[in-house]
Design a protein around this motif. Sequence first.
Motif, PDB file in Angstrom:
ATOM      1  N   SER A 313       0.842  -1.197   0.000  1.00 50.47           N
ATOM      2  CA  SER A 313       0.000   0.000   0.000  1.00 50.47           C
ATOM      3  C   SER A 313       0.875   1.244   0.000  1.00 50.47           C
ATOM      4  O   SER A 313       2.071   1.185   0.293  1.00 50.47           O
ATOM      5  N   ARG A 327      -3.786   3.120   1.081  1.00 49.61           N
ATOM      6  CA  ARG A 327      -4.599   2.207   0.278  1.00 49.61           C
ATOM      7  C   ARG A 327      -3.693   1.291  -0.553  1.00 49.61           C
ATOM      8  O   ARG A 327      -2.522   1.605  -0.769  1.00 49.61           O
ATOM      9  N   PRO A 328      -4.257   0.189  -1.067  1.00 47.59           N
ATOM     10  CA  PRO A 328      -3.445  -0.715  -1.891  1.00 47.59           C
ATOM     11  C   PRO A 328      -2.793   0.011  -3.063  1.00 47.59           C
ATOM     12  O   PRO A 328      -3.362   0.939  -3.643  1.00 47.59           O
ATOM     13  N   ASP A 401      -8.458   3.359   5.315  1.00 46.75           N
ATOM     14  CA  ASP A 401      -7.000   3.467   5.260  1.00 46.75           C
ATOM     15  C   ASP A 401      -6.361   2.461   6.207  1.00 46.75           C
ATOM     16  O   ASP A 401      -6.858   2.206   7.305  1.00 46.75           O
TER      17      ASP A 401
END
Length: 515
Positions: A313, A327-328, A401
């Motif tokens: 991430s 996030r990824p 998140d």
Amino acid sequence: MTLAQLLDRAALRHPEALAVVDGSRRVTYADLASQAAALGRGFEGLGVGKGDRVLVALKNRLEHVLAYWALQTIGGVPVPANFRLAGGELRYVLEDCGARVALFERATAAAMLEAAQGWQGRRVFVGDEPPGEALAFAEVLASGAGTAARVSRVAEGDLSLILYTSGTTGRPKGVPRTHRNHHAGALAHVIQCGYQWGERTLGVMPLYHTMGIHSLTSMAAVNGCFVCQADWSAGGALSLVEAERLTALYLIPTLYHDLVHSAEFRPERVASVRKLAYAGAPMLAALTEACVKAFHPEVFVNHYGSTEVYTFSVFPDVHTKPGCAGRPGIHSRLRVVAASAERRAGPDETVPPGEKGEIIASLDSDEAFAGYWNRPDADAKALRDGWYFTGDMGYLDEAGDLFVSGRVDDMIISGGENIHPVEVEEALARHPEVRDVAVVGEPDQKWGERVVAFVVAGDTGLTADTLDRHCRESHDLANFKRPRRFVFVKEIPKTASGKILRRLLRDGHYVEVNA
């Protein structure tokens, strides 16, 4: 796309752009591609062919960069080793990877000569007066300069690199990377760090680590410049940033700490730096604030990943949410599943937002490995149903998140309550006289385990009572999580990527000092 093609296209696009700086040595992309091709033919003359491994025990220097790119051109597989390894440790890597050739220099000569006793491969020495039967690097390079190039049969699914994990527990594990993995990681790094054409970065993260590799390959993708720093010092780094007008830094938090607290730091010396990124370990809030104040970055990215999958991430606005892993990444899918020290949950046993669990990453990423080198036991533990079980603890907040809160194996269970070391470290790090801190659990007859804090203090007389009062007054730390013992130490043992080696602290491997 192969890595050789990545370099060739950079050389075609901007042949005169500066690719590598190593002291007074300055190499353009045209020269880098030409020398890498010649060195590749030199390696072929030593019997290195497609898929053959070459151990590289070198610091970050021009010859290491050349060897890396040279092997990509012929389908050879560089295996960069930690240049601090002792002879026995280096022999393990040498034998485990099955290297045909090994490169070394003066700094690694003693370990290499010990490791290579009885080994049948060829040794290549970077420097003057090669010891024993070692060949000179310059001779290998020269031997390929006048020979015809062979037709490359390297495909993107072929091995490009084997990296050995830093080994926080037990023997390090070899992580094979393909050209597809490597190229995807380079482009993802460019995008996720906001790089533009012609960036200039500090090449100090070692090339035996993913961060060093990302720094090198991402620069090739944008015709950027990789400025070598073989041995870390904050003063030396500041001099390189200033002299070479570096624009982007990708470092572990420890090195940022050294920079912003250096007596030689002045804002005008780092005025060219516009982009910061970090990885390897969490950055505590106090250091995040110090970096924002020191650099005023346009981009400040937390890059969370591993040797096995590269990117998990990213969070591109660190200063707005300190500690957040975001996030990824572009190629990634992540989940947080139920965590236990006794068993591994399945990939569908996800936990709700706010609840801590084990972070897992999908193996369908172009950046993901397919399994460890010669370690089916490690595969069985880490790979399940198309997912990589990271061993990291974390949680998703209500916004979605990710936050990383330590290792599953590092979780402290005291009086039946789960305590994660990172949250205690965060609280302690907010004290202005705490320079560094690590928290572990130690056996306790009443509670099962109790929390112990190892602290590197500033110049003033910091005491355990002061820190205990600081924890009691903290609004972010429950009372049962406070450390019951404080140990003031000279330094916190860490891996090259900045991860705390808690097992060494638990085993008593530290130097205690009077605070």
